[in-house]
Scaffold this motif. Sequence first.
Motif, PDB file in Angstrom:
ATOM      1  N   THR A  81     -12.247 -10.784   7.723  1.00 13.09           N
ATOM      2  CA  THR A  81     -12.104  -9.700   8.693  1.00 13.09           C
ATOM      3  C   THR A  81     -12.024  -8.365   7.958  1.00 13.09           C
ATOM      4  N   THR A  82     -12.124  -7.276   8.719  1.00 11.88           N
ATOM      5  CA  THR A  82     -12.115  -5.937   8.136  1.00 11.88           C
ATOM      6  C   THR A  82     -10.847  -5.197   8.541  1.00 11.88           C
ATOM      7  N   PHE A  83     -10.134  -4.670   7.563  1.00 14.35           N
ATOM      8  CA  PHE A  83      -8.963  -3.840   7.856  1.00 14.35           C
ATOM      9  C   PHE A  83      -8.778  -2.733   6.823  1.00 14.35           C
ATOM     10  N   LEU A  84      -9.592  -2.738   5.762  1.00 17.70           N
ATOM     11  CA  LEU A  84      -9.528  -1.685   4.748  1.00 17.70           C
ATOM     12  C   LEU A  84     -10.615  -0.650   5.036  1.00 17.70           C
ATOM     13  N   TYR A  85     -10.209   0.608   5.170  1.00 18.39           N
ATOM     14  CA  TYR A  85     -11.151   1.680   5.447  1.00 18.39           C
ATOM     15  C   TYR A  85     -11.032   2.717   4.323  1.00 18.39           C
ATOM     16  N   LYS A  86     -11.999   2.679   3.421  1.00 17.22           N
ATOM     17  CA  LYS A  86     -12.017   3.609   2.292  1.00 17.22           C
ATOM     18  C   LYS A  86     -12.554   4.951   2.786  1.00 17.22           C
ATOM     19  N   LYS A  87     -11.719   5.959   2.754  1.00 15.84           N
ATOM     20  CA  LYS A  87     -12.110   7.274   3.269  1.00 15.84           C
ATOM     21  C   LYS A  87     -11.588   8.364   2.356  1.00 15.84           C
ATOM     22  N   ASN A  88     -12.416   9.378   2.128  1.00 12.91           N
ATOM     23  CA  ASN A  88     -11.936  10.561   1.431  1.00 12.91           C
ATOM     24  C   ASN A  88     -10.896  11.279   2.306  1.00 12.91           C
ATOM     25  N   ILE A  89     -10.009  11.999   1.662  1.00  7.10           N
ATOM     26  CA  ILE A  89      -9.030  12.828   2.366  1.00  7.10           C
ATOM     27  C   ILE A  89      -9.337  14.294   2.063  1.00  7.10           C
ATOM     28  N   TYR A  90      -9.455  15.085   3.117  1.00  9.51           N
ATOM     29  CA  TYR A  90      -9.673  16.522   2.958  1.00  9.51           C
ATOM     30  C   TYR A  90      -8.361  17.246   3.201  1.00  9.51           C
ATOM     31  N   ARG A  91      -7.893  17.988   2.167  1.00 11.62           N
ATOM     32  CA  ARG A  91      -6.640  18.733   2.260  1.00 11.62           C
ATOM     33  C   ARG A  91      -6.935  20.223   2.115  1.00 11.62           C
ATOM     34  N   PRO A  92      -6.836  20.985   3.196  1.00 12.22           N
ATOM     35  CA  PRO A  92      -7.104  22.424   3.118  1.00 12.22           C
ATOM     36  C   PRO A  92      -6.102  23.136   2.209  1.00 12.22           C
ATOM     37  N   PHE A  93      -6.574  24.164   1.529  1.00 15.42           N
ATOM     38  CA  PHE A  93      -5.683  25.025   0.756  1.00 15.42           C
ATOM     39  C   PHE A  93      -4.981  25.998   1.700  1.00 15.42           C
ATOM     40  N   LEU A  94      -3.746  26.347   1.370  1.00 12.31           N
ATOM     41  CA  LEU A  94      -2.978  27.274   2.196  1.00 12.31           C
ATOM     42  C   LEU A  94      -3.219  28.726   1.840  1.00 12.31           C
ATOM     43  N   ASN A  95      -3.649  28.980   0.591  1.00 15.60           N
ATOM     44  CA  ASN A  95      -3.840  30.357   0.144  1.00 15.60           C
ATOM     45  C   ASN A  95      -4.757  30.376  -1.075  1.00 15.60           C
ATOM     46  N   ILE A  96      -5.142  31.550  -1.524  1.00 20.22           N
ATOM     47  CA  ILE A  96      -6.056  31.683  -2.649  1.00 20.22           C
ATOM     48  C   ILE A  96      -5.397  31.229  -3.949  1.00 20.22           C
ATOM     49  N   GLU A  97      -4.071  31.394  -4.046  1.00 23.43           N
ATOM     50  CA  GLU A  97      -3.366  30.967  -5.256  1.00 23.43           C
ATOM     51  C   GLU A  97      -3.452  29.449  -5.420  1.00 23.43           C
ATOM     52  N   GLU A  98      -3.300  28.745  -4.322  1.00 19.20           N
ATOM     53  CA  GLU A  98      -3.401  27.285  -4.384  1.00 19.20           C
ATOM     54  C   GLU A  98      -4.823  26.868  -4.746  1.00 19.20           C
ATOM     55  N   TYR A 141      -7.208   4.130   4.493  1.00 13.24           N
ATOM     56  CA  TYR A 141      -6.105   3.529   5.239  1.00 13.24           C
ATOM     57  C   TYR A 141      -6.376   2.051   5.475  1.00 13.24           C
ATOM     58  N   VAL A 142      -5.291   1.328   5.739  1.00 19.41           N
ATOM     59  CA  VAL A 142      -5.345  -0.099   6.035  1.00 19.41           C
ATOM     60  C   VAL A 142      -4.882  -0.306   7.473  1.00 19.41           C
ATOM     61  N   ASP A 143      -5.658  -1.027   8.262  1.00 20.02           N
ATOM     62  CA  ASP A 143      -5.243  -1.416   9.615  1.00 20.02           C
ATOM     63  C   ASP A 143      -4.262  -2.578   9.460  1.00 20.02           C
ATOM     64  N   ILE A 144      -2.995  -2.228   9.282  1.00 21.09           N
ATOM     65  CA  ILE A 144      -1.982  -3.238   8.956  1.00 21.09           C
ATOM     66  C   ILE A 144      -1.798  -4.234  10.098  1.00 21.09           C
ATOM     67  N   ASN A 145      -1.876  -3.770  11.326  1.00 20.12           N
ATOM     68  CA  ASN A 145      -1.686  -4.660  12.467  1.00 20.12           C
ATOM     69  C   ASN A 145      -2.705  -5.800  12.455  1.00 20.12           C
ATOM     70  N   THR A 146      -3.968  -5.471  12.197  1.00 22.47           N
ATOM     71  CA  THR A 146      -5.007  -6.506  12.120  1.00 22.47           C
ATOM     72  C   THR A 146      -4.738  -7.456  10.955  1.00 22.47           C
ATOM     73  N   LEU A 147      -4.387  -6.900   9.805  1.00 21.04           N
ATOM     74  CA  LEU A 147      -4.089  -7.731   8.635  1.00 21.04           C
ATOM     75  C   LEU A 147      -2.969  -8.720   8.946  1.00 21.04           C
ATOM     76  N   LEU A 148      -1.859  -8.250   9.516  1.00 22.18           N
ATOM     77  CA  LEU A 148      -0.720  -9.134   9.770  1.00 22.18           C
ATOM     78  C   LEU A 148      -1.060 -10.215  10.789  1.00 22.18           C
ATOM     79  N   THR A 149      -1.798  -9.847  11.823  1.00 24.82           N
ATOM     80  CA  THR A 149      -2.143 -10.817  12.859  1.00 24.82           C
ATOM     81  C   THR A 149      -3.039 -11.924  12.312  1.00 24.82           C
ATOM     82  N   VAL A 150      -4.074 -11.539  11.588  1.00 25.01           N
ATOM     83  CA  VAL A 150      -5.017 -12.539  11.065  1.00 25.01           C
ATOM     84  C   VAL A 150      -4.355 -13.379   9.974  1.00 25.01           C
TER      85      VAL A 150
END
Length: 353
Positions: A81-98, A141-150
Amino acid sequence: MEVDFLLVGQGLAGTVLSHRLLALGQKVMVIDLPGGNQSSRIAAGLYNPITGKKMVKSWNADLLFPEIEPLYTELEELLGTTFLYKKNIYRPFLNIEEQNEWMGKTGDPGFEPYFEKIFSKELYSEVTNPFGGILLKNSGYVDINTLLTVYSGYLTKKNALLEATFEEESLEIGKSGVSYKGISAKGIVYCNGLGAMKSRFFSNLPFAPVKGEILDIIQRFYPGEIINRGVFRITLPNGNQRVGSTYTWHDMDQGSTENAKNELLEKLEKLVPEEVSAIQSHRFGIRPATKDRKPFLGEHPDFPGVYIFNGFGAKGVSLIPYYSNTMVEMLLNGHQPEKEVNIARIKKHNSNF
């Protein structure tokens, strides 16, 4: 019945540890009440190498993150079954210094495994990101609910799951192991989250439960990446969006709250100011966190054969793959976990343990 180890709880900790042991030829019996594991089952399952307001590398990331995707991929193949979703994370910068600070880190080999790309200008018109942001890899992210049920069904087929409430008064500790309602084992491992706080063995451990709430919503914006700053926003396979999470150490009441819903929606509006057309669900869980934010691994100092594998808090998806190997090394070979996570660290500060 004779087994090698009894495991209390089939949340994420019990699931992964039992899998590790079974893969090594050990016989286990997992004791778990159907419908339990609320903390694991409502968790968003995010694994994120750069965390916090200051966007720092997650604790022990270089040890933890190489273990995450291989472990969950292995379980996917085992369970079909499938429960692992490999996804990039986009984190915006708060200011030019960051932005400038992270531009300077692009050549740092310590961060290279987690960088995909840095944007100096707005990536999404739907997101508040005037200074651009950083795109992270080795995340998802991991769909933990699916993992635990299966996985529960998998254990049942192997006659390795006792669906019942664990009654500690029926546990007997002997010189050569433990026994519980006719089942004998070399040891018992408490993987039952906050349930361990009620145990006569582990009630003095400094747990610090944290309540968290998440929303599933409908909002017109479907990026492939997870958007994360203040709150995370995940596009689910059904097209809905998951938003979370709150953290409170004060309200431990069962039930979701209007305050948490409003907090999440306000933070979401600042991050993705698109209309929320519907709230599909609003759920809560109480995480088994610890005062020092490090998990509990080890054997009880006064009761040989009584172990704990617990206290993973909000980062269980990231911590458990690596530390389950550490726990297996203790159970099978007697190797002590490192001091940061070993419950032996507690005795220095808690004379009652």
